[in-house]
Scaffold this active site. Structure first.
Site, PDB file in Angstrom:
ATOM      1  N   GLU A 429       0.829  -1.221   0.000  1.00 15.17           N
ATOM      2  CA  GLU A 429       0.000   0.000   0.000  1.00 15.17           C
ATOM      3  C   GLU A 429       0.854   1.258   0.000  1.00 15.17           C
ATOM      4  OE1 GLU A 429      -2.984  -0.318   3.074  1.00 15.17           O
ATOM      5  OE2 GLU A 429      -3.895  -2.042   2.103  1.00 15.17           O
ATOM      6  N   GLU A 521      -3.479  -9.323   0.278  1.00 13.90           N
ATOM      7  CA  GLU A 521      -4.011  -9.075   1.629  1.00 13.90           C
ATOM      8  C   GLU A 521      -5.524  -9.017   1.552  1.00 13.90           C
ATOM      9  OE1 GLU A 521      -1.952  -5.972   3.861  1.00 13.90           O
ATOM     10  OE2 GLU A 521      -3.856  -5.418   4.789  1.00 13.90           O
TER      11      GLU A 521
HETATM   12  C1  GAL Z   1      -4.042  -2.740   5.391  1.00 14.72           C
HETATM   13  C2  GAL Z   1      -2.545  -2.680   5.679  1.00 14.72           C
HETATM   14  C3  GAL Z   1      -2.182  -3.539   6.877  1.00 14.72           C
HETATM   15  C4  GAL Z   1      -3.146  -3.289   7.993  1.00 14.72           C
HETATM   16  C5  GAL Z   1      -4.529  -3.579   7.530  1.00 14.72           C
HETATM   17  C6  GAL Z   1      -5.578  -3.452   8.594  1.00 14.72           C
HETATM   18  O1  GAL Z   1      -4.472  -1.721   4.624  1.00 14.72           O
HETATM   19  O2  GAL Z   1      -1.820  -3.117   4.582  1.00 14.72           O
HETATM   20  O3  GAL Z   1      -0.869  -3.259   7.279  1.00 14.72           O
HETATM   21  O4  GAL Z   1      -3.014  -1.978   8.383  1.00 14.72           O
HETATM   22  O5  GAL Z   1      -4.838  -2.676   6.508  1.00 14.72           O
HETATM   23  O6  GAL Z   1      -6.859  -3.683   8.061  1.00 14.72           O
END
Ligand code: GAL
Length: 828
Positions: A429, A521
């Site tokens: 991100e 993710e």
């Molecule tokens: C994502 C990020 C993670 C964590 C997660 C929580 O956007 O990549 O590190 O913060 O959100 O939902």
């Protein structure tokens, strides 16, 4: 080579022998080649939190003796005002000093002696005998210094000093820990040797009959004369020699030379998730028929690709990546790495059916990768959480310009022989994903990766790669004035890495017709273990707009553990998996997260201090959704029923069941059926909504009318006694090994008291110590480094570490008004 030369002057002879034994038992590499020895024990440490002598250490400095890996932040108090913020776990950083004295044998004065740090968080600076060796801002990367020119040999002491500066906060979006939190090694080699991380083993062609193995070895000659040598690489499968190749070289004075050797392995035993078979390449450098250096590289033989239409193919077979993201902390142990603690995490995940790990968002401890090699995980090895643009005020973006090239190249060289790694991620991100600068940086990083490894695809976690039809995201794209994420659309990456945006997964081939898919993710579901709003769909709905801060929630900062609560950008656990499982081209996913971690307590802020995202809580206890995955991701027969059965009389309660290998489940309340349920369509659970009545709830799963499994949950009476269960009741007496002991609070009949939150006091007799306590409660501010802790939902964890001698450790747990429990752990 004499291992005894590196000892701290103050040790008794007995301790010394033990330390040496401990070091050698724990490091196979050393046992094999005797080249690398642990340098973990007996450091002196000083936490310099006074303003007066902020940057100096002097005669009045008070030192504490300890072993590394060490994390000083985990010993500090949770503090609302901590500059780390709740994101960083509300635990302070600070400035820490480490020093250690040691002697080096005269015989080694003709050799090269280096010190290797696997990771120091952060901004480390190192001196040997007053000589400055260098600095390393990045806390997650390993580095080595050659100490030879500055060492004293023989009786005179050497002193190494390490300054660790984690003062400037915040510098991380999660809990980082502080200090020499990974292993330290001394490497002693001939002046002619294989360079640090100096081998690169690839298997470019693999068939059932034959695998070609190519070994690139960089040899360093630190002699002032050129050398003639023979380099032999021998491939072993366990202790059996498979094949070997030899090459003569002439290498100039003070130069490096890289050679390439090719070998064939007949009928190779392939590395797979189910059977992670490893080979070893042993490189020997011979001068005048004498071995002067021996270097060992573990590797695996496997063939894989990410196919646009078929997804991830390993050794010719489709394998869905069922992965989880993990941060590096080990819950109550903080960020000080312990191999057994990592292994336990991986065992718990493997049991759930996980076959992939994403090292979010930084290079992991090398031991994690070794374990993934041995246990069979598909690793996405990630480099950065930010590039040039900061996410927190003092983070790595400030060091980007000077360090990113070296940090990335070092990560590649360190990790590229691990057969478990299948994907490199150059960032998570990254704010620059939205503009031209990002594409330029990505190109530079991709080039660095390719110089060091051409065998694995490169991706980045993009949020999200493509616009989707939900208002908040559309807004995001409109704000940036783009229709496709520029980095995703740039063609620079080999895989389109989706962070979230499960709504768009099914359109991937339309949106990106040339680039395979990976969900870098997903999900970000939120749960407190063992806590339930009794009726699952009456819980508060979550804001859908990205820019809205969560308002509301439960007054005690709990989140219901039905799989109903998610972040606005994520999904329930079921929702994302339902899509991923449907299509082959969706190669797989990495769920955010496998375990809870310290920091980032979304959706709450202080007083919450640890995360709610884990499928497993901070203590290592599975939340209910663990069994949804287990029912889907393994062949094990599963029937999991929840919530607990302690409610108010007449209250309406939702009972959920996850089951597999059956076509229906029937629920009985006090012997009376309350109905049969079958999963329809893509359902992943069944539910009954029933009025509570104290007694026994029994679920029965059946296939073709035949009982598959039965599960009972009983209403618990008042908490009455404690029960202790050790994950291993015999551990190694190496001052390192751990036994993880679960405490259950039971009623008089042995039923878990699901609301019990007694404070439990621990004591330990024998040669060992209590090194961590934890209940998995994100709101607890009790220290993890104590001998008492308050249970959450009837459970607590206590971690016992062995001492240095064989013993019978007796662990006792006591709580007011409850019958105490004792357990014996043998160390040998
Ligand atoms: C994502 C990020 C993670 C964590 C997660 C929580 O956007 O990549 O590190 O913060 O959100 O939902």
């Amino acid at each position: 080579m004499n291992k005894r030369k590196y000892f701290s002057s103050g040790l008794s002879l007995l301790m010394l022998v033990v330390v040496i034994l401990f070091d050698s038992c724990n490091n196979k590499e050393e046992a094999f080649s005797n080249r690398k020895v642990s340098f973990n024990s007996d450091w002196k440490f000083h936490l310099n939190d006074s303003i007066i002598d902020k940057d100096t250490i002097g005669v009045s400095t008070k030192w504490k003796t300890l072993n590394v890996p060490h994390d000083w932040s985990i010993e500090t108090k949770f503090n609302e005002k901590s500059p780390a913020g709740y994101g960083g776990g509300s635990l302070n950083g600070g400035l820490g000093w480490y020093k250690k004295t040691f002697k080096v044998a005269v015989a080694d004065s003709a050799k090269t002696t280096s010190i290797t740090f696997d990771g120091v968080y952060k901004n480390s600076e190192v001196w040997i005998n007053g000589h400055y060796l260098g600095k390393r801002p990045n806390g997650y990367i390993g580095f080595q210094y050659d100490m030879s020119p500055y060492l004293n040999y023989g009786d005179k002491n050497n002193e190494i000093i390490v300054k660790v500066d984690n003062t400037k906060q915040p510098n991380s979006r999660w809990y980082s820990g502080s200090g020499i939190f990974r292993n330290v090694w001394i490497e002693t080699t001939d002046k002619l040797h294989v360079e640090h991380w100096g081998t690169y083993v690839i298997t470019p062609k693999v068939t059932a009959e034959k695998a070609s193995v190519e070994v690139e070895t960089t040899i360093q000659n630190q002699n002032s004369t050129s050398k003639n040598a023979t380099v032999t690489t021998t491939i072993f499968k366990e202790d059996n020699k498979v094949t070997s190749v030899t090459q003569d070289i002439t290498i100039g004075a003070n130069t490096n030379q890289t050679i390439k050797q090719k070998a064939q392995v007949e009928t190779p035993v392939l590395w797979s998730v189910e059977k992670p078979e490893l080979y070893t390449a042993v490189t020997e450098i011979l001068v005048d028929d004498k071995i002067v250096d021996q270097y060992k590289t573990n590797f695996g033989i496997r063939d894989f690709k990410f196919d646009l239409n078929k997804g991830f193919i390993l050794n010719g077979k489709k394998v869905k990546i069922k992965g989880v993201c993990m941060h590096h902390d080990l819950g109550p142990l903080g960020s000080a790495i312990n191999t057994r603690a990592i292994e336990r995490q991986l065992e718990i995940l493997k049991e759930m059916g996980v076959n992939g790990i994403r090292t979010s968002h930084n290079p992991p401890a090398p031991e994690l990768l070794d374990l993934c090699d041995k246990m069979g995980f598909i690793v996405m090895d990630e480099a950065f959480d930010m590039w040039k643009q900061n996410k927190t005020k003092y983070d790595y973006a400030n060091d980007w310009h000077e360090w990113h090239r070296q940090d990335l190249a070092d990560q590649l060289r360190r990790d590229r022989n691990h057969p478990s790694i299948f994907i490199w991620s150059i960032g998570n991100e990254i704010p620059e994903q939205w503009n031209e600068t990002g594409i330029e940086i990505a190109k530079e990083l991709v080039a660095i990766v390719r110089i060091n490894d051409k065998t694995r695809p490169i991706t980045a976690g993009m949020n999200p790669p493509v616009n989707m039809n939900i208002d908040a995201v559309t807004l995001q794209f409109e704000k940036k004035n783009v229709s496709v994420n520029p980095l995703a659309g740039s063609g620079v990456l080999d895989l389109i890495g989706y962070n979230y945006a499960h709504q768009t997964f099914e359109h991937h081939l339309k949106n990106f017709p040339n680039t395979p898919f990976i969900a870098t993710e997903t999900t970000s579901g939120l749960q407190t273990r063992g806590y339930y709003d009794a009726v699952s769909d009456t819980i508060k709905k979550w804001p859908v707009q990205w820019d809205l801060k969560f308002k509301g929630g439960n007054p005690n900062n709990t989140v219901s553990a039905y799989d109903q609560v998610q972040t606005p950008w994520g999904s329930t656990h079921e929702a994302t998996w339902k899509i991923i499982k449907k299509h082959d081209f969706l190669a797989g996913m990495y769920v955010w997260t496998g375990f809870d971690y310290i920091g980032e307590p979304t959706p709450y802020e202080w007083p919450s201090v640890s995360s709610y995202f884990g499928i497993v809580d901070l203590a290592g206890f599975p939340k209910d959704v663990y069994y949804m995955y287990q029912s889907e991701w393994t062949n094990k027969t599963v029937l999991h029923v929840f919530p607990h059965w302690n409610w108010k009389s007449g209250q309406t309660v939702d009972v959920w069941a996850y089951y597999n290998n059956a076509d229906e489940a029937e629920l009985f309340l006090n012997g009376k059926s309350v109905g049969k349920r079958s999963k329809k369509g893509d359902d992943l659970h069944v539910m009954w909504r029933i009025p509570f009545e104290a007694g026994t709830l029994k679920a029965v799963s059946r296939k073709n009318g035949k009982v598959v499994l039965e599960k009972e949950i009983k209403t618990a009476g008042n908490p009455s006694k404690l029960k202790l269960t050790a994950d291993r009741s015999t551990i190694k007496a190496d001052k390192n090994d751990l036994s993880f002991v679960t405490v259950d609070i039971l009623d008089a009949n042995g039923t878990l008291a699901p609301n019990a939150n007694n404070e439990i006091h621990f004591s330990l007799k024998g040669s060992g110590k209590i090194v961590g306590v934890c209940s998995g409660d994100p709101v607890s501010h009790e220290s993890y480094k104590a001998t008492k802790h308050t249970a959450l939902a009837g459970k607590c964890l206590v971690i016992v570490q062995s001492g240095d001698k064989s013993d019978r450790l007796e662990l006792t747990a006591k709580a007011n008004g409850l019958k105490q429990a004792t357990i014996v752990i043998t160390t040998e």
